[in-house]
Design a protein around this motif. Sequence first.
Motif, PDB file in Angstrom:
ATOM      1  N   ALA A   1      11.377  -0.445  -6.171  1.00 58.70           N
ATOM      2  CA  ALA A   1      12.762  -0.738  -5.793  1.00 58.70           C
ATOM      3  C   ALA A   1      13.057  -0.305  -4.364  1.00 58.70           C
ATOM      4  O   ALA A   1      12.456   0.642  -3.838  1.00 58.70           O
ATOM      5  N   ASN A   2      14.009  -0.992  -3.742  1.00 63.96           N
ATOM      6  CA  ASN A   2      14.469  -0.581  -2.414  1.00 63.96           C
ATOM      7  C   ASN A   2      15.265   0.710  -2.472  1.00 63.96           C
ATOM      8  O   ASN A   2      15.152   1.564  -1.587  1.00 63.96           O
ATOM      9  N   ASN A   3      16.054   0.850  -3.521  1.00 65.24           N
ATOM     10  CA  ASN A   3      17.037   1.927  -3.583  1.00 65.24           C
ATOM     11  C   ASN A   3      16.959   2.667  -4.919  1.00 65.24           C
ATOM     12  O   ASN A   3      16.357   2.192  -5.877  1.00 65.24           O
ATOM     13  N   GLY A   4      17.587   3.832  -4.950  1.00 68.87           N
ATOM     14  CA  GLY A   4      17.694   4.587  -6.184  1.00 68.87           C
ATOM     15  C   GLY A   4      16.531   5.503  -6.481  1.00 68.87           C
ATOM     16  O   GLY A   4      16.540   6.183  -7.512  1.00 68.87           O
ATOM     17  N   LEU A   5      15.517   5.536  -5.618  1.00 67.13           N
ATOM     18  CA  LEU A   5      14.383   6.432  -5.839  1.00 67.13           C
ATOM     19  C   LEU A   5      14.702   7.831  -5.326  1.00 67.13           C
ATOM     20  O   LEU A   5      15.521   7.992  -4.414  1.00 67.13           O
ATOM     21  N   PRO A   6      14.055   8.862  -5.868  1.00 72.09           N
ATOM     22  CA  PRO A   6      14.250  10.216  -5.340  1.00 72.09           C
ATOM     23  C   PRO A   6      13.903  10.268  -3.855  1.00 72.09           C
ATOM     24  O   PRO A   6      13.003   9.562  -3.381  1.00 72.09           O
TER      25      PRO A   6
ATOM     26  N   ASN B   1      14.714  -1.047   7.044  1.00 67.76           N
ATOM     27  CA  ASN B   1      15.647   0.008   7.436  1.00 67.76           C
ATOM     28  C   ASN B   1      15.496   1.196   6.488  1.00 67.76           C
ATOM     29  O   ASN B   1      16.313   1.408   5.598  1.00 67.76           O
ATOM     30  N   PRO B   2      14.440   1.992   6.680  1.00 70.15           N
ATOM     31  CA  PRO B   2      14.229   3.151   5.802  1.00 70.15           C
ATOM     32  C   PRO B   2      15.140   4.305   6.210  1.00 70.15           C
ATOM     33  O   PRO B   2      14.691   5.332   6.722  1.00 70.15           O
ATOM     34  N   HIS B   3      16.440   4.145   5.975  1.00 73.29           N
ATOM     35  CA  HIS B   3      17.409   5.066   6.574  1.00 73.29           C
ATOM     36  C   HIS B   3      17.240   6.505   6.085  1.00 73.29           C
ATOM     37  O   HIS B   3      17.683   7.441   6.752  1.00 73.29           O
ATOM     38  N   GLU B   4      16.606   6.705   4.926  1.00 77.40           N
ATOM     39  CA  GLU B   4      16.378   8.065   4.438  1.00 77.40           C
ATOM     40  C   GLU B   4      15.472   8.855   5.380  1.00 77.40           C
ATOM     41  O   GLU B   4      15.492  10.094   5.383  1.00 77.40           O
TER      42      GLU B   4
ATOM     43  N   ILE C   1       0.841  -1.201   0.000  1.00 78.07           N
ATOM     44  CA  ILE C   1       0.000   0.000   0.000  1.00 78.07           C
ATOM     45  C   ILE C   1       0.874   1.248   0.000  1.00 78.07           C
ATOM     46  O   ILE C   1       0.611   2.215  -0.726  1.00 78.07           O
ATOM     47  N   CYS C   2       1.940   1.237   0.793  1.00 76.87           N
ATOM     48  CA  CYS C   2       2.868   2.375   0.806  1.00 76.87           C
ATOM     49  C   CYS C   2       3.466   2.608  -0.571  1.00 76.87           C
ATOM     50  O   CYS C   2       3.576   3.755  -1.038  1.00 76.87           O
ATOM     51  N   ASP C   3       3.848   1.527  -1.231  1.00 83.69           N
ATOM     52  CA  ASP C   3       4.436   1.643  -2.567  1.00 83.69           C
ATOM     53  C   ASP C   3       3.424   2.174  -3.575  1.00 83.69           C
ATOM     54  O   ASP C   3       3.747   3.022  -4.418  1.00 83.69           O
ATOM     55  N   MET C   4       2.198   1.685  -3.496  1.00 82.80           N
ATOM     56  CA  MET C   4       1.194   2.086  -4.486  1.00 82.80           C
ATOM     57  C   MET C   4       0.756   3.538  -4.303  1.00 82.80           C
ATOM     58  O   MET C   4       0.487   4.237  -5.277  1.00 82.80           O
ATOM     59  N   VAL C   5       0.702   4.007  -3.074  1.00 82.77           N
ATOM     60  CA  VAL C   5       0.432   5.431  -2.847  1.00 82.77           C
ATOM     61  C   VAL C   5       1.548   6.270  -3.467  1.00 82.77           C
ATOM     62  O   VAL C   5       1.295   7.295  -4.106  1.00 82.77           O
ATOM     63  N   THR C   6       2.775   5.821  -3.293  1.00 81.45           N
ATOM     64  CA  THR C   6       3.918   6.543  -3.842  1.00 81.45           C
ATOM     65  C   THR C   6       3.864   6.583  -5.367  1.00 81.45           C
ATOM     66  O   THR C   6       4.142   7.619  -5.987  1.00 81.45           O
TER      67      THR C   6
ATOM     68  N   SER D   1      10.788  -2.353  -9.430  1.00 88.34           N
ATOM     69  CA  SER D   1      10.967  -1.368 -10.504  1.00 88.34           C
ATOM     70  C   SER D   1      11.283   0.019  -9.942  1.00 88.34           C
ATOM     71  O   SER D   1      10.870   0.382  -8.838  1.00 88.34           O
ATOM     72  N   SER D   2      11.975   0.805 -10.739  1.00 88.04           N
ATOM     73  CA  SER D   2      12.261   2.191 -10.377  1.00 88.04           C
ATOM     74  C   SER D   2      11.078   3.064 -10.753  1.00 88.04           C
ATOM     75  O   SER D   2      10.148   2.633 -11.449  1.00 88.04           O
ATOM     76  N   GLU D   3      11.123   4.319 -10.324  1.00 83.75           N
ATOM     77  CA  GLU D   3      10.049   5.251 -10.675  1.00 83.75           C
ATOM     78  C   GLU D   3      10.013   5.513 -12.175  1.00 83.75           C
ATOM     79  O   GLU D   3       8.957   5.803 -12.751  1.00 83.75           O
TER      80      GLU D   3
END
Length: 499
Positions: free
Chosen positions: A216-221, A479-482, A115-120, A187-189
């Motif tokens: 994707a876990n990484n590489g997103l804005p 670990n959402p370190h951002e 759900i978090c991913d789909m909202v994003t 997938s990336s954005e």
Amino acid sequence: MAKHKASPPAAVRRRIGGAGASAIRWALRVATSIVAWTLLLHLFTFLGIPRPPLPIARPSCLGGRSNSTAADSVVAAGDAGHLALPALPPRRLYKSNGYLLVSCNGGLNQMRAAICDMVTVARYLNLTMVIPELDKQSFWADPSDFGDIFDVNHFIDSLRNEVKIVKELPQKFKEKVPLSMQPISWSSEKYYLRQILPLVRKHKVVRFSKTDSRLANNGLPLKLQKLRCHVNYNALRFAPSIEALGNKMISTLRRTGSFVVLHLRYEMDMLAFSGCTHGCSDEETEELTTMRYAYPWWKEKEIDSEKKRLEGLCPLTPEETTLVLRALGFPKDTRIYIASGEIYGGEKRLAILKTEFPNIVRKEILLSDDELRPFQKHSTQMAALDYLVSVASDIFIPSNDGNMAKVVEGHRRFTGFHRTIQLDRKKLVELIDLFEDQELSWEEFSVAVKELHGGRMSQPTVRRIVPGQPKEEDYFYANPHECLGPAKKRRDRLKHMEI
């Protein structure tokens, strides 16, 4: 002769005129301030900058309420005794490119992350999102809808400055058959922008029929990563009935001091799916194997249980978990809450654990039959109760690294890096086998277990990235370190601002 009303003296007229002009200037200043504040909030949202604090009550990440007084969250409105509702964030205005329908799959925590991913995704593509549909077809067969698990109105209102969310499609689209598809995992954005957005613009309504790990876990804005956190830790508040019972259990456990949550994922579905049968009888092994073949979407069928165990891919058994807790130094009177469904093998498999740690409780002990009855046969709602207690515990220990273990660990990091012991199952089973074969003394075994986990207490760190192998790298929601900072700074920020 008619009497004429005397005009006020000139000095009085000047005072009246001056007061009127002052009132007009004051009103203009107020209106200008409101417009400027609204534009500023929109700018912060667009740039991904944390918003300034608003004078509203905000739920804590443990499912409770903040320590703010009622006066902080309401303002007088009209007659005495009438109070206004807390201010909502300003609505983000944008031209929608179409509607996104989401069919989640999996258990509570897999669906939560999805759900978090789909909202994003909806925010990034400027879509209108319809309240997600939860999985009713999987092993758990839970008939719960989104509103049975989460607070729908809070979800919509807390995200109104990011994305428009509606409870159902407009009437003119209800008879239209949506384009159904499964986005590519991890997938990336850019994938969504280049591949998905043109489809939404063409068809107007698109349904994602699978949503697990589709971002994707990484590489997103950075602003997208922070939005994932905002959805997870602020927007996804559990339904009031779940919050109330969860908080009751937490209060009961707190009255006796600190407590540990053991996520003992030794349940029939996990053992059948993973093929982990260590310690099971021949009859139990056959039962689990039969179940694995009965579910066609469980793709792996032929499994070498012992090989998998030695690779650290099996949940620890209750007996193995007992040895580990003792080796880590937990005293016999430790208050332990077991977060799980029905343990495979029943009370017999818990006998050794209860002998070594008799102060063990579960939902069924802390709550009455009447309180639990509405939740029975609703495994997702029961899991939500375990989630609340797990996040609030002093120490959280998962016996495997499934979705609940990862998502709870990330939530505990967000609330102040509260201790989660990340068991190294691969090395632990080696040590356990050596101890049971009498090649290690108890003292040697205990020292080795403690040394092994000295750096596995969810200390602040960045995620491990493995290019091209997203399943092998650290999971974003663990670990959402951002979205994190030093523990004390994180706790201070929780009191004063929203992400």
